[in-house]
Scaffold this motif. Structure first.
Motif, short mmCIF file in Angstrom:
data_model
loop_
_atom_site.label_atom_id
_atom_site.label_comp_id
_atom_site.label_asym_id
_atom_site.label_seq_id
_atom_site.Cartn_x
_atom_site.Cartn_y
_atom_site.Cartn_z
N TYR A 22 0.84 -1.19 0.00
CA TYR A 22 0.00 0.00 0.00
C TYR A 22 0.88 1.24 0.00
CZ TYR A 22 -3.57 -3.23 1.76
OH TYR A 22 -4.43 -4.28 1.92
N ALA A 23 0.29 2.36 -0.41
CA ALA A 23 0.99 3.64 -0.28
C ALA A 23 1.08 4.02 1.20
CB ALA A 23 0.27 4.73 -1.06
N PHE A 24 0.13 3.52 2.00
CA PHE A 24 0.10 3.76 3.44
C PHE A 24 1.25 2.99 4.08
CE2 PHE A 24 -1.44 3.01 7.77
CZ PHE A 24 -1.96 4.25 8.09
N PRO A 25 2.09 3.64 4.88
CA PRO A 25 3.23 2.96 5.51
C PRO A 25 2.80 2.04 6.65
CG PRO A 25 3.30 5.35 5.89
CD PRO A 25 2.08 5.07 5.11
N LEU A 26 2.24 0.91 6.30
CA LEU A 26 1.63 -0.01 7.25
C LEU A 26 2.65 -0.63 8.22
CD1 LEU A 26 -1.09 -1.29 8.04
CD2 LEU A 26 -0.59 -3.13 6.43
N GLY A 27 3.85 -0.94 7.75
CA GLY A 27 4.86 -1.54 8.62
C GLY A 27 5.22 -0.63 9.78
N THR A 28 5.45 0.63 9.50
CA THR A 28 5.77 1.60 10.54
C THR A 28 4.57 1.81 11.46
OG1 THR A 28 7.33 2.70 9.09
CG2 THR A 28 6.58 3.95 11.00
N PHE A 29 3.40 1.87 10.87
CA PHE A 29 2.17 2.04 11.65
C PHE A 29 2.03 0.91 12.67
CE2 PHE A 29 -2.40 1.43 12.29
CZ PHE A 29 -2.79 2.71 12.67
N PHE A 88 8.25 7.40 11.30
CA PHE A 88 6.87 7.88 11.16
C PHE A 88 6.85 9.34 10.68
CE2 PHE A 88 3.81 10.47 13.66
CZ PHE A 88 2.63 10.13 13.00
N SER A 89 7.67 10.17 11.30
CA SER A 89 7.72 11.57 10.93
C SER A 89 8.23 11.76 9.51
CB SER A 89 8.61 12.35 11.91
OG SER A 89 8.08 12.26 13.21
N SER A 90 9.26 11.01 9.16
CA SER A 90 9.82 11.10 7.81
C SER A 90 8.81 10.67 6.76
CB SER A 90 11.08 10.22 7.73
OG SER A 90 11.54 10.14 6.42
N GLU A 91 8.12 9.56 7.01
CA GLU A 91 7.12 9.08 6.06
C GLU A 91 5.94 10.04 5.96
OE1 GLU A 91 6.44 5.16 7.60
OE2 GLU A 91 7.99 4.30 6.30
N SER A 92 5.58 10.65 7.08
CA SER A 92 4.49 11.64 7.06
C SER A 92 4.86 12.83 6.18
CB SER A 92 4.19 12.13 8.48
OG SER A 92 3.73 11.07 9.28
N LEU A 93 6.08 13.30 6.33
CA LEU A 93 6.54 14.42 5.51
C LEU A 93 6.53 14.06 4.03
CD1 LEU A 93 7.63 17.30 5.36
CD2 LEU A 93 9.93 16.35 5.67
N LYS A 94 6.96 12.85 3.70
CA LYS A 94 6.95 12.41 2.30
C LYS A 94 5.53 12.38 1.74
CE LYS A 94 11.14 9.68 2.62
NZ LYS A 94 11.69 8.33 2.75
N LEU A 95 4.59 11.89 2.53
CA LEU A 95 3.19 11.89 2.10
C LEU A 95 2.70 13.30 1.85
CD1 LEU A 95 1.72 9.18 4.51
CD2 LEU A 95 2.00 8.97 2.03
N GLU A 131 4.59 16.02 1.18
CA GLU A 131 5.32 16.62 0.05
C GLU A 131 4.87 16.08 -1.30
OE1 GLU A 131 9.56 17.77 2.18
OE2 GLU A 131 9.40 15.84 1.16
N THR A 132 4.33 14.86 -1.31
CA THR A 132 3.84 14.29 -2.57
C THR A 132 2.34 14.51 -2.74
OG1 THR A 132 3.58 12.12 -1.52
CG2 THR A 132 5.66 12.54 -2.71
N SER A 133 1.79 15.43 -1.96
CA SER A 133 0.38 15.85 -2.04
C SER A 133 -0.62 14.74 -1.72
CB SER A 133 0.08 16.45 -3.43
OG SER A 133 0.92 17.55 -3.68
N ASN A 134 -0.21 13.76 -0.96
CA ASN A 134 -1.11 12.71 -0.49
C ASN A 134 -1.72 13.16 0.83
OD1 ASN A 134 -0.76 10.61 -2.50
ND2 ASN A 134 1.33 10.46 -1.74
N TYR A 135 -2.51 14.23 0.77
CA TYR A 135 -2.99 14.88 1.98
C TYR A 135 -3.94 14.01 2.80
CZ TYR A 135 -0.93 18.86 -0.37
OH TYR A 135 -0.06 19.70 -1.01
N TRP A 136 -4.82 13.27 2.15
CA TRP A 136 -5.75 12.42 2.89
C TRP A 136 -5.00 11.28 3.59
CZ3 TRP A 136 -10.14 14.10 4.40
CH2 TRP A 136 -10.84 15.04 3.63
N THR A 137 -4.05 10.67 2.89
CA THR A 137 -3.26 9.60 3.50
C THR A 137 -2.40 10.16 4.63
OG1 THR A 137 -3.20 8.46 1.38
CG2 THR A 137 -1.62 7.74 3.03
#
Length: 126
Positions: free
Chosen positions: A32-39, A84-91, A93-99
């Motif tokens: 998934y695009a959602f970072p499930l492993g970190t979650f 988690f913070s790094s992946e959030s920033l990537k989401l 920055e790539t305009s995946n605002y809902w995710t």
């Protein structure tokens, strides 16, 4: 102080390796695009910390050395807030605002519930 550092290092090393293996396993099972492993590591880490915190208050056998090894070391290495913070920033920055919003909100709320649940569970363990 040296003993404390060794205990934190040992626990952190094991926690970091386990975090990597969990994230790797999850990423192989789900793509998934959602970072499930970190979650999953964040939530299970919060649950484990909740149990350990509750047990440390309840049982006098749970001394400071065990706290350094398990809570500071293992859980500190296992939980992945910096990732988690790094992946959030990537989401973001790539305009995946809902995710981005779902990931942050879900992680924080689920983490609080998991740490509470772990703490409650630790009180019923005999």
């Amino acid at each position: 102080m040296v003993k404390q550092l060794v205990l934190v290092s040992l626990g952190g090393g094991v926690g970091s390796v386990l975090r990597y293996l969990v994230a790797l396993g999850i990423s192989k099972l789900f793509s998934y695009a959602f970072p499930l492993g970190t979650f999953i590591t964040n939530i299970t880490g919060c649950f484990i910390i909740g149990i350990l915190m509750g047990l440390s208050v309840r049982f006098s056998l749970f001394d400071n050395e065990l706290k350094y090894l398990l809570i500071v070391g293992f859980c500190g290495g296992y939980t992945t807030f910096s990732t988690f913070s790094s992946e959030s920033l990537k989401l973001f920055e790539t305009s995946n605002y809902w995710t981005f919003a779902l990931y942050i909100t879900g992680s924080i709320i689920s983490g609080l519930i998991a740490i509470w649940g772990g703490n409650v569970l630790s009180k019923i363990i005999t």
